[in-house]
Scaffold this motif. Sequence first.
Motif, PDB file in Angstrom:
ATOM      1  N   ALA A   1       1.809  -8.345  10.396  1.00 50.29           N
ATOM      2  CA  ALA A   1       1.108  -7.123   9.989  1.00 50.29           C
ATOM      3  C   ALA A   1       0.428  -6.500  11.196  1.00 50.29           C
ATOM      4  O   ALA A   1      -0.004  -7.200  12.116  1.00 50.29           O
ATOM      5  CB  ALA A   1       0.078  -7.432   8.909  1.00 50.29           C
ATOM      6  N   GLY A   2       0.321  -5.178  11.192  1.00 53.42           N
ATOM      7  CA  GLY A   2      -0.409  -4.445  12.227  1.00 53.42           C
ATOM      8  C   GLY A   2      -1.561  -3.691  11.594  1.00 53.42           C
ATOM      9  O   GLY A   2      -1.434  -3.166  10.480  1.00 53.42           O
ATOM     10  N   THR A   3      -2.687  -3.631  12.296  1.00 51.88           N
ATOM     11  CA  THR A   3      -3.884  -3.006  11.724  1.00 51.88           C
ATOM     12  C   THR A   3      -4.406  -1.892  12.632  1.00 51.88           C
ATOM     13  O   THR A   3      -3.983  -1.734  13.775  1.00 51.88           O
ATOM     14  CB  THR A   3      -4.990  -4.047  11.508  1.00 51.88           C
ATOM     15  N   ASN A   4      -5.381  -1.140  12.101  1.00 52.34           N
ATOM     16  CA  ASN A   4      -5.870   0.016  12.850  1.00 52.34           C
ATOM     17  C   ASN A   4      -6.819  -0.365  13.979  1.00 52.34           C
ATOM     18  O   ASN A   4      -7.234   0.493  14.757  1.00 52.34           O
ATOM     19  CB  ASN A   4      -6.517   1.034  11.904  1.00 52.34           C
TER      20      ASN A   4
ATOM     21  N   GLN B   1      -4.801  -5.007  16.280  1.00 55.05           N
ATOM     22  CA  GLN B   1      -4.334  -6.392  16.182  1.00 55.05           C
ATOM     23  C   GLN B   1      -2.997  -6.479  15.466  1.00 55.05           C
ATOM     24  O   GLN B   1      -2.710  -5.704  14.549  1.00 55.05           O
ATOM     25  CB  GLN B   1      -5.355  -7.249  15.430  1.00 55.05           C
ATOM     26  N   VAL B   2      -2.190  -7.446  15.892  1.00 55.66           N
ATOM     27  CA  VAL B   2      -0.977  -7.817  15.165  1.00 55.66           C
ATOM     28  C   VAL B   2      -1.180  -9.257  14.700  1.00 55.66           C
ATOM     29  O   VAL B   2      -1.526 -10.132  15.491  1.00 55.66           O
ATOM     30  CB  VAL B   2       0.276  -7.704  16.055  1.00 55.66           C
TER      31      VAL B   2
ATOM     32  N   PHE C   1      -1.975 -11.295  17.967  1.00 56.57           N
ATOM     33  CA  PHE C   1      -1.540 -10.712  19.244  1.00 56.57           C
ATOM     34  C   PHE C   1      -2.465  -9.528  19.509  1.00 56.57           C
ATOM     35  O   PHE C   1      -2.349  -8.490  18.856  1.00 56.57           O
ATOM     36  CB  PHE C   1      -0.081 -10.273  19.145  1.00 56.57           C
ATOM     37  N   GLN C   2      -3.364  -9.692  20.454  1.00 60.55           N
ATOM     38  CA  GLN C   2      -4.400  -8.691  20.669  1.00 60.55           C
ATOM     39  C   GLN C   2      -4.079  -7.816  21.874  1.00 60.55           C
ATOM     40  O   GLN C   2      -3.554  -8.278  22.883  1.00 60.55           O
ATOM     41  CB  GLN C   2      -5.757  -9.376  20.862  1.00 60.55           C
ATOM     42  N   SER C   3      -4.419  -6.548  21.711  1.00 64.18           N
ATOM     43  CA  SER C   3      -4.241  -5.600  22.814  1.00 64.18           C
ATOM     44  C   SER C   3      -5.384  -4.602  22.746  1.00 64.18           C
ATOM     45  O   SER C   3      -6.402  -4.864  22.130  1.00 64.18           O
ATOM     46  CB  SER C   3      -2.882  -4.911  22.688  1.00 64.18           C
ATOM     47  N   SER C   4      -5.197  -3.450  23.359  1.00 65.34           N
ATOM     48  CA  SER C   4      -6.262  -2.447  23.391  1.00 65.34           C
ATOM     49  C   SER C   4      -6.678  -2.060  21.975  1.00 65.34           C
ATOM     50  O   SER C   4      -5.889  -2.126  21.050  1.00 65.34           O
ATOM     51  CB  SER C   4      -5.766  -1.207  24.142  1.00 65.34           C
ATOM     52  N   ALA C   5      -7.907  -1.647  21.845  1.00 62.32           N
ATOM     53  CA  ALA C   5      -8.462  -1.378  20.517  1.00 62.32           C
ATOM     54  C   ALA C   5      -8.018  -0.028  19.969  1.00 62.32           C
ATOM     55  O   ALA C   5      -8.826   0.840  19.665  1.00 62.32           O
ATOM     56  CB  ALA C   5      -9.980  -1.449  20.577  1.00 62.32           C
TER      57      ALA C   5
END
Length: 415
Positions: free
Chosen positions: A175-178, A181-182, A195-199
């Motif tokens: 799932a992907g969120t606003n 985060q994945v 799986f974290q990246s830019s906010a």
Amino acid sequence: MENTEENTIDLHGDEEIIEVIDLNEQEPDPDDLAEDLEDVDFEDAGNGYDDEGWETDDEMEEEQDDSEFTFSKHTGSVFCVNLDPATNTLAVTGGEDDKAYVWRVSDGEVLLECTGHKDSVTCALFSHDSSMVATGDMSGMIKVWKVEAKEEIWSFEVGDLEWLEWHPCAPVLLAGTNDGQVWMWKIPSGDCKTFQSSACQATSGKVLPDGKRAVVGYEDGTVRVWDLKQGNAAHVIKGLDGHKGALTCLACNKDGSLVLTGSVDGLSKLINTVTGKVVGTFSLDEGKPKASTDEAESNSVESVGFCNILPLVAVAYLDGTLAIYDLATHVLRNRCQHEAGIVHLQWEESSSVVSTCCLDGALRLWDGRSGTVVAEYRGHTAEILNFTINREATLAVTASGDNQAKVFCLQRPDR
């Protein structure tokens, strides 16, 4: 003009009863009103207008209904639809009524009613073996249901949900969120990896056919190819190579070596998933002066897809253009114009026919080679928000803002 409301009650798809209710204080007999309406010849009513080429929302209700069956259990807009991959005999739909239903496409019998959501169900899909259904609502509540046992087996809450995707060959859900985060879970144990990246929003995602990588598009125009086992980004496509606006859609070819992206910037990019390089850009405005950002955003790419049997890709735009490009040369082959924005496209599994659903409520089949319309199906009284086609391309199931899902038989002369 009398204030009336028309309710259509579906009795197992065999017949429809039209109940006409007068909303004024004086209430004539509903049966008399229904008979009066039946006597009106809508086609030949001399209204002085040529009704070809234009249509109001009210008049869409008088159009023909080409569907074989209408599923009417939802009490709000139906946002998503998915067919079970094992047999293609079951559909799951999610809607504005905070519910999802698993139902048989042959007769609409409900096998499972998915309740307990707190917001509109915008994601609903079967697992690879059709044994489970995942449903997700806008608030971030995700539930997994065992279809045969008709029971909820797992639930989890994340931030506002952008997309939900099953692994192609394992009981694993992503799932992907606003918040960017994945998430990835094993079902039903719930073992989790993030799986974290830019906010910024993870707006779209696709697990590649090898099951080892996922491609995720973000609101800032960045695309990341994630290694699902290692948990790191194998490739990051951004800056000059990336999009200038939020990603709206993603598709991969049969072997997952290429990914096609779409964005609000009006561009579609072709990415080699092995090297992480952009190997092509598709644009309707190729060779024209660059449009301003506002103009480009108004013609967002809404859906993309690869043809399985010919080197063609399809890109659908908000302005109603379906563009068919040559995969090798990136040249525009055909421009198929719709009168309203396109919401979704899907190529048939084993032909060069691509289907589109549109804000005008119609489902259309196009020959990707010639750019001509093969067939058009109507029946919805509002925009079609999603659709899916079975493997044999004999059946389409649509989801609409008219609170209904419909099953259409796709009959073509060449079959």
